[in-house]
Structure formats: C-alpha cells, structure tokens
Design a protein around this motif. Structure first.
Motif, PDB file in Angstrom:
ATOM      1  N   UNK A  19       0.473  -5.748   0.460  1.00 37.33           N
ATOM      2  CA  UNK A  19       1.588  -6.660   0.271  1.00 37.33           C
ATOM      3  C   UNK A  19       2.331  -6.213  -0.974  1.00 37.33           C
ATOM      4  N   UNK A  20       3.607  -5.918  -0.841  1.00 39.68           N
ATOM      5  CA  UNK A  20       4.379  -5.369  -1.938  1.00 39.68           C
ATOM      6  C   UNK A  20       5.564  -6.268  -2.213  1.00 39.68           C
ATOM      7  N   UNK A  21       5.851  -6.502  -3.485  1.00 37.67           N
ATOM      8  CA  UNK A  21       7.000  -7.301  -3.916  1.00 37.67           C
ATOM      9  C   UNK A  21       7.813  -6.431  -4.866  1.00 37.67           C
ATOM     10  N   UNK A  22       9.126  -6.378  -4.661  1.00 35.30           N
ATOM     11  CA  UNK A  22       9.993  -5.549  -5.494  1.00 35.30           C
ATOM     12  C   UNK A  22      11.326  -6.247  -5.694  1.00 35.30           C
ATOM     13  N   UNK A  23      11.750  -6.344  -6.951  1.00 32.94           N
ATOM     14  CA  UNK A  23      13.092  -6.832  -7.249  1.00 32.94           C
ATOM     15  C   UNK A  23      13.972  -5.594  -7.332  1.00 32.94           C
ATOM     16  N   UNK A  64      14.021   4.764  -6.635  1.00 32.82           N
ATOM     17  CA  UNK A  64      14.668   4.479  -5.358  1.00 32.82           C
ATOM     18  C   UNK A  64      13.590   4.508  -4.293  1.00 32.82           C
ATOM     19  N   UNK A  65      13.648   3.540  -3.392  1.00 30.19           N
ATOM     20  CA  UNK A  65      12.617   3.377  -2.373  1.00 30.19           C
ATOM     21  C   UNK A  65      13.276   3.313  -1.004  1.00 30.19           C
ATOM     22  N   UNK A  66      12.752   4.099  -0.089  1.00 37.17           N
ATOM     23  CA  UNK A  66      13.209   4.039   1.303  1.00 37.17           C
ATOM     24  C   UNK A  66      12.641   2.770   1.931  1.00 37.17           C
ATOM     25  N   UNK A  89       9.947  -8.644  -0.125  1.00 33.35           N
ATOM     26  CA  UNK A  89       8.506  -8.678   0.134  1.00 33.35           C
ATOM     27  C   UNK A  89       8.233  -7.986   1.453  1.00 33.35           C
ATOM     28  N   UNK A  90       7.089  -7.307   1.517  1.00 35.90           N
ATOM     29  CA  UNK A  90       6.716  -6.633   2.745  1.00 35.90           C
ATOM     30  C   UNK A  90       5.477  -5.792   2.552  1.00 35.90           C
ATOM     31  N   UNK A  91       5.424  -4.669   3.263  1.00 36.01           N
ATOM     32  CA  UNK A  91       4.253  -3.796   3.187  1.00 36.01           C
ATOM     33  C   UNK A  91       4.700  -2.346   3.197  1.00 36.01           C
ATOM     34  N   UNK A  92       3.818  -1.458   2.770  1.00 38.51           N
ATOM     35  CA  UNK A  92       4.087  -0.026   2.748  1.00 38.51           C
ATOM     36  C   UNK A  92       3.423   0.655   3.935  1.00 38.51           C
ATOM     37  N   UNK A  93       4.099   1.646   4.505  1.00 38.96           N
ATOM     38  CA  UNK A  93       3.548   2.416   5.622  1.00 38.96           C
ATOM     39  C   UNK A  93       4.172   3.798   5.615  1.00 38.96           C
ATOM     40  N   UNK A  94       3.540   4.722   6.318  1.00 34.53           N
ATOM     41  CA  UNK A  94       4.170   6.024   6.523  1.00 34.53           C
ATOM     42  C   UNK A  94       5.093   5.885   7.727  1.00 34.53           C
ATOM     43  N   UNK A  95       6.185   6.633   7.724  1.00 35.12           N
ATOM     44  CA  UNK A  95       7.121   6.501   8.843  1.00 35.12           C
ATOM     45  C   UNK A  95       6.520   7.002  10.142  1.00 35.12           C
ATOM     46  N   UNK A 111       4.852  10.326   3.062  1.00 36.39           N
ATOM     47  CA  UNK A 111       5.935   9.569   2.446  1.00 36.39           C
ATOM     48  C   UNK A 111       5.680   8.107   2.744  1.00 36.39           C
ATOM     49  N   UNK A 112       6.229   7.264   1.915  1.00 38.97           N
ATOM     50  CA  UNK A 112       6.066   5.825   2.105  1.00 38.97           C
ATOM     51  C   UNK A 112       7.395   5.194   2.450  1.00 38.97           C
ATOM     52  N   UNK A 113       7.340   4.191   3.299  1.00 37.19           N
ATOM     53  CA  UNK A 113       8.502   3.385   3.642  1.00 37.19           C
ATOM     54  C   UNK A 113       8.109   1.929   3.422  1.00 37.19           C
ATOM     55  N   UNK A 114       8.971   1.214   2.713  1.00 42.42           N
ATOM     56  CA  UNK A 114       8.767  -0.211   2.449  1.00 42.42           C
ATOM     57  C   UNK A 114       9.324  -0.983   3.647  1.00 42.42           C
ATOM     58  N   UNK A 115       8.465  -1.688   4.371  1.00 40.22           N
ATOM     59  CA  UNK A 115       8.876  -2.518   5.505  1.00 40.22           C
ATOM     60  C   UNK A 115       9.157  -3.925   4.982  1.00 40.22           C
ATOM     61  N   UNK A 116      10.412  -4.300   4.963  1.00 38.16           N
ATOM     62  CA  UNK A 116      10.839  -5.580   4.395  1.00 38.16           C
ATOM     63  C   UNK A 116      10.582  -6.700   5.398  1.00 38.16           C
TER      64      UNK A 116
END
Length: 128
Positions: A19-23, A64-66, A89-95, A111-116
């Motif tokens: 679980x990831x939170x980013x402003x 910068x985050x994809x 808020x969301x989670x991290x995954x590989x594409x 690579x990581x992608x933030x799934x919002x």
C-alpha cells in the motif's frame, strides 16, 4: 486453536502489504484509452518533491513516478488539471508488458508502476 489461525493469517497479510501513499502532481498524462473489455485506463507521470531526513540530515527529494489508473479512477484522473497537487493511494506492480520479453535478449530491468486506487485533491501544490 482459532486465535492462532487468525494471528497467522494476519501475520501473513501484513508481510504481503503493498500500500503506497504519495503526495504529488500529475505532470504528464496520456489520452484516456479503453482496454479490450471496455475499461477506461489513464497512464500518467506523477512528480513529488519533499524534504526527508536521512542519516540524521535533511535531504531535498524529487522524483517522477510512472502511474496508471483504471475504471472510474481513470476517468477522474483524466479530468484532473495538470500540476494540481493530490494525495494518491494505491499499490506498486511491474507493468504487464514487462513480463513479456525474449529469453534470448538481455534480462529486462524491473520497473515499477504505481496503480492509483484513490485520489484526494489538495488545496496547495507541494513545493518541488
């Protein structure tokens, strides 16, 4: 016996927490697209800036985050003004595309992608 089982399941769940939170602010956004099943998808780039404490010293951090959003969240993200600060808020995954690679080629770098999954607009833009 039941309490031990519940405790083991809770422990396993906490070890798999993602679980990831980013402003951040949306600084790039691709046009809204649809999956073959008709689900809206919005690909974007988020930019974050803050002051962090590392090894007892203050450090200016920018990144910068994809990111990607699907469904109703994709439609909301597509309407968001570029540069507007939000709490994501969301989670991290590989594409998904990252899983497909030619075995004869060099190993793919992860690579990581933030799934919002949630977005709350903020009153002010974070300083970068």
């Amino acid at each position: 016996m039941r309490d031990a089982q519940v405790e083991n399941e809770a422990s396993a769940a906490s070890q798999s927490l993602n679980h990831w939170v980013l402003m951040a602010s949306v600084v790039e956004r691709q046009p809204l697209r649809l999956t073959p099943a008709g689900i809206p998808v919005c690909d974007c780039v988020l930019e974050h800036g803050s002051t962090q404490i590392e090894a007892g010293d203050f450090r200016q951090v920018t990144t910068r985050v994809r990111a990607i959003a699907m469904g109703v969240m994709a439609e909301r993200l597509d309407r968001q003004e570029l540069g507007r600060a939000a709490r994501f808020e969301g989670f991290l995954a590989t594409p998904a595309r990252g899983r497909r690679h030619d075995a004869s080629s060099a190993p793919a770098r992860p690579t990581l992608v933030f799934h919002i999954q949630d977005m709350t607009l903020l009153a002010t833009t974070p300083s970068l």
